[in-house]
Design an enzyme around this catalytic site. Structure first.
Site, PDB file in Angstrom:
ATOM      1  N   SER A 109     -43.238  -8.363 -17.660  1.00 46.77           N
ATOM      2  CA  SER A 109     -43.365  -9.781 -18.002  1.00 46.77           C
ATOM      3  C   SER A 109     -42.655 -10.198 -19.280  1.00 46.77           C
ATOM      4  O   SER A 109     -42.651 -11.392 -19.606  1.00 46.77           O
ATOM      5  CB  SER A 109     -44.844 -10.169 -18.103  1.00 46.77           C
ATOM      6  OG  SER A 109     -45.379 -10.390 -16.824  1.00 46.77           O
ATOM      7  N   LYS A 112     -40.284 -13.136 -19.156  1.00 46.82           N
ATOM      8  CA  LYS A 112     -40.627 -14.531 -19.429  1.00 46.82           C
ATOM      9  C   LYS A 112     -40.026 -15.041 -20.738  1.00 46.82           C
ATOM     10  O   LYS A 112     -39.911 -16.254 -20.927  1.00 46.82           O
ATOM     11  CB  LYS A 112     -42.147 -14.699 -19.436  1.00 46.82           C
ATOM     12  CG  LYS A 112     -42.805 -14.473 -18.080  1.00 46.82           C
ATOM     13  CD  LYS A 112     -44.309 -14.683 -18.155  1.00 46.82           C
ATOM     14  CE  LYS A 112     -44.987 -14.530 -16.797  1.00 46.82           C
ATOM     15  NZ  LYS A 112     -45.068 -13.143 -16.331  1.00 46.82           N
ATOM     16  N   SER A 277     -49.516 -15.042 -19.529  1.00 46.91           N
ATOM     17  CA  SER A 277     -48.446 -14.439 -18.732  1.00 46.91           C
ATOM     18  C   SER A 277     -48.538 -14.882 -17.268  1.00 46.91           C
ATOM     19  O   SER A 277     -48.543 -14.068 -16.348  1.00 46.91           O
ATOM     20  CB  SER A 277     -48.498 -12.913 -18.824  1.00 46.91           C
ATOM     21  OG  SER A 277     -47.254 -12.350 -18.429  1.00 46.91           O
TER      22      SER A 277
END
Length: 434
Positions: A109, A112, A277
């Site tokens: 993640s 991102k 997230s």
């Protein structure tokens, strides 16, 4: 009419008696206490400025060498697996320490970070998504044009329904046009089981609370039919019915727009995405950038748009290969250097500053709330996490006790996740002590 007049006369008389009584009481109090003396009203002095923003102080060479040796020692003791890392002195732009910074690794993640940076750079933090409702082809039908707002909630649906009513349009049936996005609704490398686990939802270009079922946040089960749920929710507010095939409609050419509602700002949406997230939000933001640039509204268009925006602004995307904007894909590859470059720019230029303020804080918020314990980085490390099987990442910023500021990116592959997290937190905490 006579009874109403009598009621009015009685009420007026009662009001006059009440007002007169209050006035008489006021006069009496004034006579009794009018001569009292008192000190002047207390005035609160202006508070002293407790904190003043300061420019970060660059490390001298000796301090840089000591910090690099300390980081190397921690990394040597930690279980970091296949590891890539880089730490940059924000004030000077100099690399303090690195390990394989140009090796493209599975980022989870931390992807991102790129998604958010490209969106702010391309669209600006004040950008909003407008969801509009149009008259349909059939009498009594309205069609909601879905354009990517997965942040709809009860309030925005109420606002939309009120605007439809105010238009005077008779409504019997509600449909949704989902043509803005294309491609697979569940991306390659995603597990459909994760919908029920709350990590993803089928990618429709409109959702209520990210398609969460009976909740507004968190990893709770999500709907398998997000856009159809929107049609049903709007229809219920209008005492109408959702269309038999609610997502099969398209807005007719030249149709009259009768209502619209705006999403939160991009800055607010990125805050929500980064804090916990949220994968659905990340994919929506990626497609927002793609559509703004004339790319296709699918994963290919969104990932291309993200990397193109970053490359156009001078970031080194060499070796980077992403297949989604959330980081769920096990095929994503990003270099620690690229993550650090983006964060360094955010720390030194106002254009991407919203990226930094969106990062969770160690020991305090979001995905870092339960980390750092008694480590010095608690309350000072701001970073984006990344977690998949055998994958752990941490990329962010730290201000040290001595006024230095660092950006960093740590990625561990083929590793025990908990051990790698512990090692990354120790590394970031060492920066706090520099």
């Amino acid at each position: 009419m006579k009874s109403q007049k009598a009621w009015w006369i009685t009420a007026a008389a009662a009001t006059a008696i009440l007002v007169g009584g209050v006035a008489a009481a006021g006069v009496a109090y004034d006579r009794a206490y009018g001569d009292l003396e008192h000190e002047p009203a207390f005035e609160l002095a202006e508070p002293e400025e407790l904190m003043e923003p300061v420019d970060p102080v660059a490390l001298d060479q000796a301090a840089r060498d000591r910090l690099a040796a300390g980081l190397q020692g921690v990394a040597g003791d930690a279980e970091l697996g296949r590891f890539g890392a880089i730490v940059t002195d924000a004030a000077s732009g100099e690399t303090v320490w690195s390990v394989e910074p140009d090796t493209a690794l599975r980022p989870a993640s931390s992807t991102k970070v790129l998604t958010a940076a490209a969106a702010v750079a391309e669209l600006g933090a004040e950008d909003r998504i407008t969801t509009a409702v149009y008259r349909g082809d059939n009498p009594g039908q309205i069609v909601l044009k879905a354009t990517g707002d997965v942040w709809l909630n009860a309030d925005s649906l109420d606002e939309l329904a009120a605007a439809v009513r105010a238009s005077g349009t008779p409504v019997e049936e509600v449909a949704v046009d989902v043509s803005a996005w294309s491609g697979e609704r569940i991306l390659a490398g995603w597990d459909p089981v994760d919908v029920d686990a709350g990590f993803v939802a089928p990618l429709d270009p409109v959702m209520i609370n990210g398609a969460r079922i009976d909740a507004t946040e968190g990893d709770v089960p999500r709907s398998h039919t997000p856009a159809a749920d929107v049609a049903a929710a709007l229809a219920a507010r209008l005492d109408a019915q959702p269309a038999a095939e609610p997502t099969a409609a398209t807005v007719p050419a030249g149709a009259e727009k009768i209502a619209e509602v705006d999403s939160p700002t991009l800055g607010e949406r990125i805050d929500a995405m980064m804090l916990d997230s949220d994968n659905v939000m990340a994919e929506a933001i990626g497609r927002e950038v793609a559509l703004a640039r004339g790319e296709t509204g699918d994963a290919a268009g969104a990932t291309k748009a993200t990397l193109d925006v970053l490359a156009e602004r001078g970031f080194d995307t060499t070796g980077t290969d992403i297949h989604d904007n959330s980081g769920l894909s096990v095929d994503n590859r990003i270099t620690p250097r690229l993550l650090d470059q983006v964060l360094h720019y955010a720390a030194t230029d106002t254009e991407l500053r919203p990226l930094l303020t969106a990062l969770p804080v160690g020991g305090a918020s979001g995905t870092l709330a339960e980390r750092y314990g008694d480590l010095p980085g608690r309350g000072w490390v701001r970073a984006k996490t990344g977690t998949l099987d055998q994958t752990s990442a941490l990329a962010g910023v730290v201000t040290s006790e001595n006024g230095h500021q660092f950006t960093f990116a740590f990625i561990s592959n083929d590793v025990d996740v908990l051990a790698a997290r512990a090692g990354a937190d120790r590394l970031a905490s060492l920066l706090r002590e520099a």
